[in-house]
Design an enzyme around this catalytic site. Structure first.
Site, PDB file in Angstrom:
ATOM      1  N   ARG A  47     -12.088  57.960   6.171  1.00 29.51           N
ATOM      2  CA  ARG A  47     -11.763  56.539   5.998  1.00 29.51           C
ATOM      3  C   ARG A  47     -11.901  56.127   4.523  1.00 29.51           C
ATOM      4  O   ARG A  47     -11.018  55.469   3.963  1.00 29.51           O
ATOM      5  CB  ARG A  47     -12.694  55.671   6.863  1.00 29.51           C
ATOM      6  N   LYS A 136       6.933  60.857  12.233  1.00 30.50           N
ATOM      7  CA  LYS A 136       7.215  62.169  11.620  1.00 30.50           C
ATOM      8  C   LYS A 136       6.882  63.294  12.601  1.00 30.50           C
ATOM      9  O   LYS A 136       5.889  63.203  13.337  1.00 30.50           O
ATOM     10  CB  LYS A 136       6.365  62.338  10.364  1.00 30.50           C
ATOM     11  N   GLU A 177      11.411  66.872  10.130  1.00 32.07           N
ATOM     12  CA  GLU A 177      10.918  67.718   9.032  1.00 32.07           C
ATOM     13  C   GLU A 177      10.928  69.194   9.425  1.00 32.07           C
ATOM     14  O   GLU A 177       9.986  69.685  10.046  1.00 32.07           O
ATOM     15  CB  GLU A 177       9.479  67.305   8.666  1.00 32.07           C
ATOM     16  N   LYS A 219      13.426  65.205   6.249  1.00 34.93           N
ATOM     17  CA  LYS A 219      12.378  65.585   5.285  1.00 34.93           C
ATOM     18  C   LYS A 219      12.427  67.100   5.114  1.00 34.93           C
ATOM     19  O   LYS A 219      11.781  67.847   5.855  1.00 34.93           O
ATOM     20  CB  LYS A 219      11.011  65.124   5.807  1.00 34.93           C
TER      21      LYS A 219
END
Ligand code: 13P
Length: 334
Positions: A47, A136, A177, A219
């Site tokens: 984080r 993605k 991708e 991608k």
């Protein structure tokens, strides 16, 4: 599927002079990157690191969208804001990696198949309702003496197409991708051949599954010599062969192209993109970046988990993002 909404998201993702920041390392990959600079792997450190990335001043001048891992997508920053809401507030579209990783491909030694289709429709509906705009999915193609196999290329292309179709059903733009790994001693001709069969298979599967191409972002990896090749092609050749491959193998109505950096040095990743974009007026789509390491790694190396290093690490990150942005316009001067 709301085509207008998909096209609107594509337009924002591909806005000049910006690109995408990939910060979606899975927890094991993040642990590896942290270990390399002596940072303890913990949820809190992940984080802290990602908060450092997204709070970099002026990041939104160079970055249109950020790809998050599930943990970050649902995580709060130290201020109490959710990462995804913070990004939306600063005009960076939140995206999400939705595959569950590249696993050993049964019956095919040294090859991978990406998993994550089971239950994907429900996960996508959830992400979409929480404000994600794009997704993605990464497939991994390995080059070796006798690989990639047709089975590996076909199976991964079909999974990418099934994922893309489900994304669009949920008004999410799919980033597809197919990463052809740089690892190996192959020459650039082999990289080009594998790129050709992979891209042609991918666009065939996307077509068979009725995926809207204008609402899809590719991608790709660049056409490049293997990292252990003794006579690696120079930057001009990499840029030219990559561009020729894309023009020959990708439909002209594709939403856009955003490269991965794939283990290239920071300088190579920007130089290649810059040379390609010298010809941007001749291309049917925008060609930009979706880098992880080539934007982040130098900042991580400096930060090393120390608050005192945070400001300088952000300067380093901002500088990398700025250089990538300039390269995406072909205006980088070295
Ligand atoms: P790299 O730019 O470090 O290759 O990462 C891009 C990415 O998102 C890989 O899936």
């Amino acid at each position: 599927m709301n085509i207008r909404m998909l096209e609107n998201t594509v337009e924002k993702m591909m806005e000049s002079p910006k690109g995408l920041l990939a910060m979606d390392e899975s927890s094991p990959t993040c642990a590896k990157r942290f270990a390399s600079v002596g940072i303890e792997d913990s949820e809190n450190n992940r984080r802290r690191y990602r908060e450092l990335l997204v709070t970099t001043p002026s990041l939104n001048e160079y970055i249109s969208g950020a790809i998050l891992f599930d943990e970050t997508f649902n995580q709060k920053m130290s201020t109490g804001d959710l990462f995804r809401d913070f990004l939306t507030k600063i005009n960076i579209l939140p995206g999400i990696k939705v595959d569950t990783g590249a696993k050993d491909f049964s019956g095919h030694h040294d090859e991978k198949i990406t998993e994550g289709l089971d239950g994907l429709r429900d996960r996508l509906a959830d992400y979409s309702s929480k404000g994600a705009k794009f997704c993605k999915w990464r497939a991994v193609i390995t080059i070796g003496e006798t690989i990639p196999s047709n089975a590996c290329i076909l199976s991964n292309s079909n999974s990418l197409a099934r994922y893309a179709s489900l994304c669009q059903e949920n008004d999410l733009v799919p980033i597809v991708e197919p990463e052809i790994l740089i690892n190996g001693d192959h020459d650039i001709i082999k990289s080009d051949k594998v790129s050709q069969i992979t891209l042609e298979s991918l666009f065939e599967q996307l077509d068979i599954l009725n995926v809207n191409i204008a609402g899809t972002i590719l991608k790709p990896s660049m056409v490049i010599s293997g990292d252990k090749n003794k006579k690696r092609a120079d930057t001009q050749t990499v840029a030219e062969m990559t561009l020729n491959r894309l023009v020959e193998s990708c439909p002209s109505n594709l939403g856009g192209v955003a490269f991965l950096s794939g283990g290239q040095s920071d300088e190579e990743a920007t130089e290649h993109l810059n040379i390609m974009n010298k010809k941007k007026s001749e291309l049917p789509w925008r060609v930009t970046f979706s880098y992880a390491r080539a934007i982040q790694q130098s900042a991580l190396n400096y930060w090393r988990g120390k608050d005192d290093n945070a400001e300088k690490a952000q300067d380093i990150l901002k500088n990398r993002a700025r250089l990538c942005s300039e390269a995406s316009m072909g205006s980088l001067t070295t």
